[in-house]
Motif scaffolding. Structure first.
Motif, short mmCIF file in Angstrom:
data_model
loop_
_atom_site.label_atom_id
_atom_site.label_comp_id
_atom_site.label_asym_id
_atom_site.label_seq_id
_atom_site.Cartn_x
_atom_site.Cartn_y
_atom_site.Cartn_z
N GLU A 43 49.20 -74.96 -35.18
CA GLU A 43 48.48 -76.22 -35.03
C GLU A 43 47.12 -76.04 -34.35
O GLU A 43 46.28 -76.94 -34.38
CB GLU A 43 49.33 -77.25 -34.27
N LEU A 44 46.89 -74.88 -33.76
CA LEU A 44 45.60 -74.63 -33.10
C LEU A 44 44.51 -74.20 -34.08
O LEU A 44 43.34 -74.12 -33.72
CB LEU A 44 45.74 -73.57 -32.01
N LEU A 45 44.88 -73.94 -35.34
CA LEU A 45 43.91 -73.46 -36.33
C LEU A 45 42.70 -74.37 -36.43
O LEU A 45 41.57 -73.89 -36.47
CB LEU A 45 44.58 -73.32 -37.70
N ASN A 46 42.90 -75.67 -36.45
CA ASN A 46 41.78 -76.61 -36.58
C ASN A 46 41.61 -77.49 -35.35
O ASN A 46 40.96 -78.53 -35.42
CB ASN A 46 41.96 -77.47 -37.84
N SER A 47 42.18 -77.08 -34.23
CA SER A 47 42.00 -77.85 -33.00
C SER A 47 40.56 -77.68 -32.51
O SER A 47 39.87 -76.74 -32.90
CB SER A 47 42.99 -77.40 -31.93
N SER A 48 40.13 -78.59 -31.68
CA SER A 48 38.77 -78.52 -31.16
C SER A 48 38.75 -78.73 -29.66
O SER A 48 39.67 -79.32 -29.10
CB SER A 48 37.87 -79.56 -31.85
N ASP A 49 37.69 -78.26 -29.04
CA ASP A 49 37.54 -78.44 -27.60
C ASP A 49 36.80 -79.75 -27.32
O ASP A 49 36.57 -80.55 -28.23
CB ASP A 49 36.85 -77.22 -26.95
N GLU A 50 36.40 -79.95 -26.08
CA GLU A 50 35.76 -81.22 -25.69
C GLU A 50 34.42 -81.48 -26.38
O GLU A 50 33.96 -82.61 -26.45
CB GLU A 50 35.60 -81.29 -24.16
N LYS A 51 33.79 -80.42 -26.92
CA LYS A 51 32.53 -80.59 -27.65
C LYS A 51 32.76 -80.74 -29.15
O LYS A 51 31.82 -80.92 -29.90
CB LYS A 51 31.62 -79.40 -27.40
N GLY A 52 34.01 -80.63 -29.54
CA GLY A 52 34.35 -80.72 -30.96
C GLY A 52 34.30 -79.38 -31.68
O GLY A 52 34.47 -79.33 -32.90
N ARG A 84 28.38 -83.50 -32.73
CA ARG A 84 27.05 -83.85 -33.25
C ARG A 84 27.00 -83.75 -34.77
O ARG A 84 25.95 -83.89 -35.36
CB ARG A 84 26.00 -82.95 -32.63
N GLY A 85 28.16 -83.51 -35.36
CA GLY A 85 28.24 -83.46 -36.82
C GLY A 85 27.90 -82.12 -37.43
O GLY A 85 27.75 -82.01 -38.64
N ASN A 86 27.78 -81.08 -36.60
CA ASN A 86 27.44 -79.76 -37.12
C ASN A 86 28.70 -78.99 -37.51
O ASN A 86 29.71 -79.04 -36.81
CB ASN A 86 26.65 -78.96 -36.08
N THR A 87 28.61 -78.27 -38.61
CA THR A 87 29.71 -77.46 -39.12
C THR A 87 29.51 -76.00 -38.75
O THR A 87 28.46 -75.62 -38.21
CB THR A 87 29.77 -77.55 -40.65
N GLU A 116 25.21 -85.28 -38.57
CA GLU A 116 25.14 -86.74 -38.38
C GLU A 116 23.73 -87.32 -38.51
O GLU A 116 23.58 -88.51 -38.68
CB GLU A 116 25.78 -87.15 -37.06
N VAL A 117 22.70 -86.48 -38.43
CA VAL A 117 21.34 -86.99 -38.64
C VAL A 117 20.81 -86.63 -40.03
O VAL A 117 19.64 -86.76 -40.32
CB VAL A 117 20.36 -86.51 -37.54
N GLY A 118 21.73 -86.17 -40.90
CA GLY A 118 21.38 -85.93 -42.29
C GLY A 118 20.77 -84.57 -42.60
O GLY A 118 20.32 -84.34 -43.71
N GLN A 119 20.76 -83.67 -41.63
CA GLN A 119 20.19 -82.34 -41.89
C GLN A 119 21.21 -81.45 -42.59
O GLN A 119 22.33 -81.29 -42.11
CB GLN A 119 19.72 -81.69 -40.59
N THR A 120 20.79 -80.89 -43.70
CA THR A 120 21.65 -80.03 -44.51
C THR A 120 21.47 -78.57 -44.10
O THR A 120 20.54 -78.24 -43.34
CB THR A 120 21.25 -80.16 -45.99
N PRO A 121 22.33 -77.68 -44.61
CA PRO A 121 22.14 -76.25 -44.34
C PRO A 121 20.74 -75.76 -44.72
O PRO A 121 20.14 -74.97 -43.97
CB PRO A 121 23.24 -75.59 -45.17
#
Length: 174
Positions: A43-52, A84-87, A116-121
């Motif tokens: 279950e930790l595979l996709n877990s996130s910390d406090e910053k996501g 912040r929506g970054n991958t 989240e501000v629409g910036q793509t790779p």
């Protein structure tokens, strides 16, 4: 009752330790520890910390290509976003990790997924002067016409940075 509360607190502490450990192992390139933790707590595979941040985001940002590959093969979500929506793809591009960026480009969100501000790779590659990554993104089908929340395109971001090499790369695509 007191024993139950102590046991519950102990289990929570062990779980929190494992979660923090997977992030540290992903950052430092400790593949053996990542495998061990995921072997015990999938279950930790996709877990996130406090910053996501997920283990995949950390591994991509810190240039841990072997761990990125392992996590993706294990089912890590390449589309997961931090607060912040970054991958992971955007993290790899920001740091200039070409091999990792190319691996992540093969995922369903690796080419045009905006933050989240629409910036793509491609916009990240343009903004941070990552010419090789920009060329790979374009070859992979990145949309050069997208604009972010402020109306910037990859080309206008390159121009704003005074990066004529990047402008030429983007202009060739048109």
């Amino acid at each position: 009752m007191k024993m139950f509360l102590c046991l519950t607190a102990s289990l929570f502490s062990i779980s929190a330790f494992a979660e923090n450990s997977i992030f540290e192992a992903a950052k430092s390139g400790d593949l053996m520890t990542v495998k061990q933790i995921l072997g015990n707590k999938r279950e930790l595979l996709n877990s996130s910390d406090e910053k996501g941040y997920t283990a995949l985001i950390y591994a991509a940002y810190y240039g841990q290509e072997e761990i990125v590959t392992y996590l993706l093969k294990s089912g890590a979500d390449a589309c997961a976003k931090d607060k912040r929506g970054n991958t992971a793809t955007l993290g790899a591009i920001f740091k200039g990790h070409l091999g990792i960026a190319k691996t992540l480009m093969k995922t369903k969100c690796g080419i045009n997924q905006p933050n989240e501000v629409g910036q793509t790779p491609l916009m990240f590659a343009s903004l941070f002067g990552r010419s090789e990554i920009a060329q790979e993104l374009i070859k992979s089908g990145a949309d050069t016409t997208k604009s972010d929340a402020q109306g910037n395109t990859a080309t206008s971001l390159a121009e704003g940075q005074g990066n004529q090499e990047m402008v030429k790369i983007l202009e060739r695509k048109k």
